[in-house]
Scaffold this motif. Structure first.
Motif, mmCIF file in Angstrom:
data_model
loop_
_atom_site.group_PDB
_atom_site.id
_atom_site.type_symbol
_atom_site.label_atom_id
_atom_site.label_comp_id
_atom_site.label_asym_id
_atom_site.label_seq_id
_atom_site.Cartn_x
_atom_site.Cartn_y
_atom_site.Cartn_z
ATOM 1 N N TYR A 75 -12.848 -0.325 8.489
ATOM 2 C CA TYR A 75 -12.722 1.431 8.661
ATOM 3 C C TYR A 75 -11.731 2.542 7.239
ATOM 4 O O TYR A 75 -11.058 1.286 6.277
ATOM 5 N N ALA A 76 -11.941 2.822 7.236
ATOM 6 C CA ALA A 76 -10.705 3.653 5.755
ATOM 7 C C ALA A 76 -10.492 5.126 6.718
ATOM 8 O O ALA A 76 -11.316 5.781 7.813
ATOM 9 N N THR A 77 -9.683 5.962 5.876
ATOM 10 C CA THR A 77 -8.334 7.073 6.592
ATOM 11 C C THR A 77 -8.490 8.071 4.788
ATOM 12 O O THR A 77 -7.999 9.053 4.883
ATOM 13 N N ALA A 78 -8.255 6.713 3.963
ATOM 14 C CA ALA A 78 -7.468 7.493 2.175
ATOM 15 C C ALA A 78 -9.385 7.683 1.471
ATOM 16 O O ALA A 78 -10.283 6.666 1.975
ATOM 17 N N ASN A 79 -8.930 8.092 0.539
ATOM 18 C CA ASN A 79 -10.278 8.387 -0.837
ATOM 19 C C ASN A 79 -9.149 7.065 -1.013
ATOM 20 O O ASN A 79 -9.021 7.499 -2.268
ATOM 21 N N TRP A 80 -9.976 5.573 -1.381
ATOM 22 C CA TRP A 80 -10.243 4.387 -1.977
ATOM 23 C C TRP A 80 -9.672 4.818 -3.815
ATOM 24 O O TRP A 80 -9.453 4.441 -4.652
ATOM 25 N N VAL B 152 -3.843 -2.702 7.072
ATOM 26 C CA VAL B 152 -4.356 -3.696 8.823
ATOM 27 C C VAL B 152 -6.072 -3.560 8.555
ATOM 28 O O VAL B 152 -6.506 -4.522 8.975
ATOM 29 N N THR B 153 -6.459 -2.218 8.438
ATOM 30 C CA THR B 153 -8.037 -2.342 7.853
ATOM 31 C C THR B 153 -8.987 -3.005 6.567
ATOM 32 O O THR B 153 -9.718 -3.970 6.811
ATOM 33 N N MET B 154 -8.092 -3.415 6.490
ATOM 34 C CA MET B 154 -7.827 -5.308 5.075
ATOM 35 C C MET B 154 -8.010 -6.199 5.358
ATOM 36 O O MET B 154 -9.036 -7.179 5.246
ATOM 37 N N VAL B 155 -7.113 -6.466 6.303
ATOM 38 C CA VAL B 155 -6.256 -7.458 6.699
ATOM 39 C C VAL B 155 -7.198 -7.686 7.165
ATOM 40 O O VAL B 155 -7.437 -9.040 7.461
ATOM 41 N N VAL C 184 -0.245 1.968 6.872
ATOM 42 C CA VAL C 184 -0.158 1.366 7.613
ATOM 43 C C VAL C 184 -1.861 0.998 7.762
ATOM 44 O O VAL C 184 -3.015 -0.167 8.113
ATOM 45 N N PHE C 185 -2.842 2.158 8.145
ATOM 46 C CA PHE C 185 -3.997 1.403 8.220
ATOM 47 C C PHE C 185 -5.015 1.588 7.531
ATOM 48 O O PHE C 185 -5.502 0.255 8.310
ATOM 49 N N THR C 186 -4.451 1.332 6.545
ATOM 50 C CA THR C 186 -5.504 0.385 4.997
ATOM 51 C C THR C 186 -5.012 -0.869 5.378
ATOM 52 O O THR C 186 -5.868 -2.007 4.991
ATOM 53 N N VAL D 286 0.716 -1.280 -0.528
ATOM 54 C CA VAL D 286 0.461 -0.507 0.208
ATOM 55 C C VAL D 286 0.815 1.217 0.234
ATOM 56 O O VAL D 286 0.409 2.413 -0.820
ATOM 57 N N ALA D 287 1.406 1.556 0.754
ATOM 58 C CA ALA D 287 3.441 2.541 0.800
ATOM 59 C C ALA D 287 3.131 2.670 -0.810
ATOM 60 O O ALA D 287 3.608 4.111 -0.794
#
Length: 286
Positions: free
Chosen positions: A120-125, A112-115, A108-110, A89-90
């Motif tokens: 949850y989300a913090t970014a605009n996928w 962890v939240t997907m695995v 990291v957030f994306t 992701v990075a």
């Protein structure tokens, strides 16, 4: 809940998010999920999503022996998978701009939240490259450790599948070899291997079947949206990709599509076998 309340969440928000972080449920009180909260809040949620993806039996053992975490092979495999997902992701989002800490935090957030299937989300996928979206689709199948609140395939099944593939390749190269397949240092019974392989086939089968059916029911959706919606439902993740990102909803889908996805959610949450057994004629005769 306490740590979230010490940040920029109200007490109600802290309670709501604590109750959907540990069960990896992912529901929130805000339309933009966790994007509008502080970096502190997001790091707290990351830590507890990771904890939710770990076996609670292992957490219990670690209360007396903290080194139990380091001794557990599945724990190491789980964090290795998460680490690899973070790197992917990075690498895929590094060129999108922003501060270093922000880019690392979003990656990291994306991951962890997907695995873990929290959702949850913090970014605009929606602005991410198609290749990265496909990587997120793969992450939806992974899941946390056995005995965790995460859904999807789970780490121990992935580990056994990996060992099984390696063992079969070894037999092809060395047809006369005699080897014992092991996982976490213990021999794996053939019955367990067969069960894991069967579960994997059923899981992929329901995913493919759900995707095909959703494609017929919602012909206006693109393939990534259709596939990710099916994977999200059976993995109990929540949001999907492209047109069903976390800032969107499933409200625009037809009633038949919603019922089908709801059925996939039930099948995934019950881990498939109980549902399949319930549908067999032999079970009803007994």
């Amino acid at each position: 809940m306490v740590l979230l309340a010490l940040g920029d969440m109200s007490l109600f928000q802290a309670i709501a998010h604590a109750m959907t972080t540990m069960p990896t449920g992912g529901f929130g009180t805000e339309a933009d999920s966790l994007a509008g909260f502080s970096a502190y809040t997001q790091w707290v949620v990351i830590a507890f999503m990771l904890a939710a993806g770990v076996s609670f039996a292992l957490h219990f053992r670690a209360l007396r022996r903290p080194q139990a975490y380091l001794e557990n092979k599945e724990f190491a495999a789980y964090f290795s998978i998460v680490g690899l997902a973070v790197v992917i992701v990075a690498a895929g989002t590094w060129s999108l701009g922003g501060g270093v800490e922000e880019r690392v935090r979003d990656a990291v957030f994306t991951a962890v939240t997907m695995v873990t299937g929290t959702g949850y989300a913090t970014a605009n996928w929606a602005v991410w490259a198609p290749g990265l979206l496909l990587a997120l689709l793969v992450f939806m199948f992974l899941g946390g450790m056995a005995g965790s609140t995460a859904g999807a395939l789970k780490t121990y099944r992935l580990g056994i599948l990996y060992k099984t593939i390696g063992s079969n390749l070894k037999r092809i190269v060395y047809p006369n070899v005699v080897s014992v397949q092991r996982f976490e240092g213990k021999p794996v019974e053939p019955r367990l291997v067969h069960g894991v392989v069967a579960f994997f086939i059923l899981y992929v089968g329901f995913f493919v079947g759900g995707s095909i059916l959703l494609g017929f029911l919602e012909p206006s959706l693109d393939l990534v949206t259709i596939g990710s919606a099916s994977a999200s439902a059976i993995g109990n993740i929540g949001p999907a990709l492209v047109e069903l990102v976390p800032t969107s909803t499933y409200a625009g889908l037809g009633a038949d599509s919603k019922l089908m996805l709801a059925l996939l959610m039930v099948i995934g949450r019950l881990e498939i076998y109980p549902v399949v057994i319930l549908l067999t004629h032999r079970w009803w005769r007994r």
